[in-house]
Motif scaffolding. Structure first.
Motif, short mmCIF file in Angstrom:
data_model
loop_
_atom_site.label_atom_id
_atom_site.label_comp_id
_atom_site.label_asym_id
_atom_site.label_seq_id
_atom_site.Cartn_x
_atom_site.Cartn_y
_atom_site.Cartn_z
N UNK A 29 0.98 -1.22 0.17
CA UNK A 29 -0.12 -0.10 -0.06
C UNK A 29 0.73 1.24 -0.08
N UNK A 30 0.41 2.30 -0.47
CA UNK A 30 0.90 3.67 -0.49
C UNK A 30 1.80 3.96 0.77
N UNK A 31 1.24 3.70 2.07
CA UNK A 31 1.89 3.72 3.36
C UNK A 31 3.06 2.93 3.43
N UNK A 76 -11.16 2.87 -4.55
CA UNK A 76 -10.14 3.82 -4.17
C UNK A 76 -9.20 3.14 -2.95
N UNK A 77 -9.64 2.22 -2.30
CA UNK A 77 -8.76 1.66 -1.21
C UNK A 77 -7.81 0.51 -1.95
N UNK A 127 1.31 -1.34 -5.18
CA UNK A 127 1.95 -2.07 -6.23
C UNK A 127 1.82 -3.47 -5.90
N UNK A 128 1.45 -4.30 -6.83
CA UNK A 128 1.07 -5.47 -6.79
C UNK A 128 2.18 -6.45 -7.28
N UNK A 129 2.13 -7.78 -6.31
CA UNK A 129 3.33 -8.54 -6.64
C UNK A 129 2.63 -9.92 -6.47
N UNK A 130 3.58 -10.78 -7.45
CA UNK A 130 3.09 -12.30 -7.41
C UNK A 130 4.22 -12.97 -6.46
N UNK A 141 6.83 -6.27 -9.28
CA UNK A 141 5.60 -5.76 -8.70
C UNK A 141 5.17 -4.96 -10.08
N UNK A 142 3.69 -4.50 -10.15
CA UNK A 142 3.16 -3.88 -11.30
C UNK A 142 2.31 -2.81 -10.25
N UNK A 143 2.24 -1.51 -10.60
CA UNK A 143 1.33 -0.61 -9.83
C UNK A 143 0.05 -0.35 -10.35
N UNK A 144 -0.71 -0.23 -9.53
CA UNK A 144 -2.27 0.00 -9.64
C UNK A 144 -2.58 1.25 -9.06
N UNK A 145 -3.13 2.25 -10.00
CA UNK A 145 -3.90 3.34 -9.13
C UNK A 145 -5.38 3.48 -9.64
N UNK A 146 -5.95 3.66 -8.59
CA UNK A 146 -7.43 3.96 -8.91
C UNK A 146 -7.92 5.46 -8.41
N UNK A 147 -8.55 6.02 -9.70
CA UNK A 147 -8.59 7.60 -9.44
C UNK A 147 -9.49 7.82 -10.62
N UNK A 148 -10.58 8.69 -10.16
CA UNK A 148 -11.24 9.51 -11.27
C UNK A 148 -10.69 10.53 -11.97
#
Length: 125
Positions: A40-42, A88-89, A93-96, A118-125
């Motif tokens: 997570x971002x934190x 939004x939650x 960065x998603x890893x396998x 990892x591959x980054x995922x961003x959820x935003x309008x």
């Protein structure tokens, strides 16, 4: 030396979908259970899904249950994470990861053997 490579991340609007891929080279991915986890971002890491060697048993964390689906294709030596109804939650960065053993469909705490970049995922309008 084996390697895992994640792909498929990106920017998506809330409610949208992404399909992540985890490709293995140098070894047979089907020899291991797989986990998908996100950072997570934190900085906190949390496992979101796991799948056993044969693909017959899966684990999902409560935040993603009913929205994410994990699968694997032995012919492609690849695992997938289908993410629908993204919220939004969900960004991070998603890893396998390959797992040392399978703990069953109720337990996502098996230790990792190795994981990709990892591959980054961003959820935003």
């Amino acid at each position: 030396q084996g390697q895992l490579v994640e792909s498929g991340g990106g920017l998506v609007q809330p409610g949208g979908s992404l399909r992540l891929s985890c490709s293995a080279s140098g070894f047979t991915l089907g020899s291991y259970p797989i986990a998908w986890f996100r950072q997570l971002p934190g900085g906190e890491r949390e496992v979101v899904s796991c799948i056993n060697n044969g693909g017959s048993s899966t684990y999902y964390s409560e935040p993603v249950k009913g929205r994410f689906t994990t699968s694997r294709d032995s012919a492609l030596n690849t695992a997938f994470l289908q993410m629908d109804s993204l919220k939004p939650a969900d960004p991070g960065v998603y890893y396998c990861a390959t797992l040392r053993y399978w703990l069953g469909s109720d337990d996502g705490t098996a230790p990792y053997r190795d994981f990709g970049q990892g591959t980054p995922v961003t959820v935003s309008s």
